[in-house]
Scaffold this active site. Structure first.
Site, PDB file in Angstrom:
ATOM      1  N   GLY A 104      63.599  29.406  46.078  1.00 56.43           N
ATOM      2  CA  GLY A 104      63.517  28.672  44.832  1.00 56.43           C
ATOM      3  C   GLY A 104      63.894  27.216  45.021  1.00 56.43           C
ATOM      4  O   GLY A 104      64.078  26.741  46.134  1.00 56.43           O
ATOM      5  N   LYS A 128      70.717  26.742  41.966  1.00 59.53           N
ATOM      6  CA  LYS A 128      69.512  27.240  42.632  1.00 59.53           C
ATOM      7  C   LYS A 128      68.779  28.165  41.665  1.00 59.53           C
ATOM      8  O   LYS A 128      69.257  29.236  41.313  1.00 59.53           O
ATOM      9  CB  LYS A 128      69.855  27.980  43.928  1.00 59.53           C
ATOM     10  CG  LYS A 128      68.610  28.520  44.635  1.00 59.53           C
ATOM     11  CD  LYS A 128      68.948  29.101  45.990  1.00 59.53           C
ATOM     12  CE  LYS A 128      69.191  28.021  47.005  1.00 59.53           C
ATOM     13  NZ  LYS A 128      67.993  27.218  47.319  1.00 59.53           N
ATOM     14  N   ASP A 148      67.214  33.066  57.420  1.00 58.15           N
ATOM     15  CA  ASP A 148      66.497  31.805  57.169  1.00 58.15           C
ATOM     16  C   ASP A 148      67.362  30.614  57.594  1.00 58.15           C
ATOM     17  O   ASP A 148      67.547  29.657  56.836  1.00 58.15           O
ATOM     18  CB  ASP A 148      66.108  31.688  55.698  1.00 58.15           C
ATOM     19  CG  ASP A 148      65.008  30.636  55.464  1.00 58.15           C
ATOM     20  OD1 ASP A 148      64.342  30.257  56.457  1.00 58.15           O
ATOM     21  OD2 ASP A 148      64.833  30.211  54.321  1.00 58.15           O
TER      22      ASP A 148
END
Length: 545
Positions: A278, A294, A390
């Protein structure tokens, strides 16, 4: 170059949406893009509607279900800086799964497309406060009769606000509510006049019918009003779950309204980053109370209970080098996490813009060690262990003293196989994903170790993971291949960013280079653990401890 990238993106989309279900999702994205072109957007409200940045489920005002189909579109004109103009394109009728369509208080004109009335799953329609040329919308100074076709087509419509107009009261909607067929019959009088007793009977019957109709109206209005209130509560429960005490008398209260208002209602001007999960917005409640919010895509988790359980588990994940999770909000139409704000930006910007003071070896060593400590904590000290999946420079934040903090930890597990905007099969970002993870979709902590090695190579060099300068080599050539090539040719010093090799110490630099390459080997058994990486980094520069 931009045209080439766009062509590549469209080609990837064709592969990504090859299944019928994903093809329908792609059609939704195409419909939203066409809808965007029909709006005038002078203030950039729809600036996030860009398929090269993220998929449509991350776009402002858009919510999706688990199949990535659009189920809600809410674009409310709060003030002049958030109002849209133009017309509503008939392509809106392509959003066949949409349940909530809310575009109130904008400057929309023209005619409401007939395609809206064919959306059979539509449950809430709010187009008030615009300037349409139809007779079915509130606060538009409209008159006439509401089209009967609305009731035939919108079978699931629960809320259609018609207040504030000049409609002529008709009986067709009462017939609809009582499930009677609409029929028009001609009455042929049998005689030219009526007797007084007949007139009195007709008047009496009319009064009785009128009273009954008034009672029906009151009953339906009360029922609709309570149902609408319940609907609004379901759509937008304005609650925030806090993990950190906010009881300081000088601290503004953290509420849903205060957080959303502080982001400028998630305006593009307050957006400080985009990621696979996002977009992140800066929220300034006061000079001493600044947060990073976020905003996540709705519909990427399997039910509210799972989401609350997973996000609550992150409350227990605390480390000096992890961004602090302060709280969260979750509803059917909105979901965001609240973090402490770090004014030093992210490591990606640091690498791009680093100046001479930042070339000091102690600064780079500290950043590498801080990130290693955070990952070692997630892998070895959390039960169950947390896999990040990630790791990349944009997910590493800095303060003004170059202390490094890892962000977005736990979100991969929270959102399942959530896809980054540059990948289609696994969580993570292309160029940082471990080869075994990309090939088999099987992930372990060693996948995070691989990504960490890529970040270290970027930190000490002037190259990116997939640097444009690698295009002259064979496919698959990346920063790891380049670093190995430099070592094999006796050009180790050319790996390091300008000025770093000269300032030294060169032995320490070479050892960090070997650590990064060891983290990125194909063999999982040879890759070190993050705890081992921490020990080696401490040994490289013991003067700091």
């Amino acid at each position: 170059m931009k045209k080439l990238l766009l062509a590549l993106f469209l080609l990837l989309n064709l592969f990504a949406f090859s299944s019928p279900r994903k093809l329908k999702s792609f059609h939704d994205q195409t419909a939203l893009l066409e809808l965007k072109t029909s709006f005038s957007d002078p203030h950039g409200v729809l600036s996030t509607w860009d398929p090269t940045i993220s998929n449509h489920c991350y776009w402002f005002g858009v919510s999706c279900n688990s199949d990535l189909r659009v189920v809600s579109l809410i674009l409310k004109g709060h003030d002049e800086s958030t109002k849209l103009g133009g017309e509503i394109s008939p392509v809106v009728g392509s959003l066949t799964e949409i349940r909530v369509l809310s575009l109130p208080f904008n400057n929309l004109v023209g005619q409401v497309p007939n395609e809206i009335w064919k959306l059979e799953k539509l449950e809430l329609l709010d187009l008030q406060g615009n300037n349409f040329r139809v007779s079915s919308l509130p606060f538009n100074n409209l008159g006439g009769q509401v089209p009967n076709e609305i009731w035939k087509r919108l079978k699931k419509l629960d809320l259609l606000d018609l207040q504030g107009n000049n409609f002529r009261a008709q009986s067709f909607h009462f017939r609809k509510l009582m499930n009677l067929e609409e029929e028009e019959t001609e009455v042929t009088p049998s005689k030219t006049g009526l007797y007084p007793i007949e007139i009195a009977s007709i008047v009496s019957a009319s009064v009785i019918v009128f009273v009954l109709l008034i009672l029906v109206i009151l009953f339906i209005y009360t029922r609709k009003k309570s149902k609408r209130n319940a609907q609004v509560q379901v759509i937008e429960p304005k609650e925030i779950k806090l993990f950190v005490d906010n009881g300081n008398i000088n601290t503004p209260p953290l509420t849903y309204e205060s957080i959303v208002r502080a982001t400028g209602y998630f305006s593009n001007s307050n957006c400080i980053g985009h990621g696979g999960f996002g977009s992140t917005y800066k929220a300034v409640l006061s000079p001493n109370n600044v947060f990073a919010v976020k905003r996540l895509s709705v519909g990427r988790f399997q039910g509210d209970q799972q989401f609350h359980a997973e996000i609550s588990a992150l409350e227990l994940v605390k480390h000096p080098n992890l961004v602090m999770l302060i709280g969260y909000h979750a509803s059917e139409t909105e979901m965001f996490l609240i973090y402490n704000y770090l004014s030093g930006g992210n490591l990606e910007d640091f690498i791009k813009e680093r100046s001479n003071p930042a070339l000091d070896w102690n600064v780079l060593h500290k950043i590498a060690l801080d990130v290693a400590r955070a990952l070692a904590y997630l892998h070895d000290d959390c039960s169950p262990k947390v896999l990040h999946r990630d790791i990349k420079p944009s997910n590493i934040l800095l303060d003004n003293n170059y202390n490094a903090y890892l962000s977005d930890f736990g979100l991969s597990k929270l959102l399942g196989t959530s896809q980054s905007h540059v990948t289609t099969g696994v969580a993570g970002t292309f160029g940082y994903v471990a080869p075994e993870y990309a090939m088999t979709c099987r992930v372990s902590e060693k996948a995070d170790v691989y990504s960490y090695g890529i970040v270290i190579l970027e930190l000490i060099s002037d190259k990116r993971a997939l640097d444009p300068s690698f295009s002259s080599h064979e496919n698959g050539f990346n920063i790891v291949s380049w670093a190995h090539m430099m070592l094999s040719q006796g050009k180790a010093k050319e790996v390091f960013t300008k000025g770093l090799w000269e300032s030294g110490p060169q032995d320490d630099l070479v050892e960090v280079l070997h650590l990064a390459l060891k983290c990125t080997v194909d063999s999982l058994s040879i890759r070190p653990t993050m705890k081992q990486a921490v020990k080696q980094l401490k040994r490289i520069n013991p003067s700091r401890f």
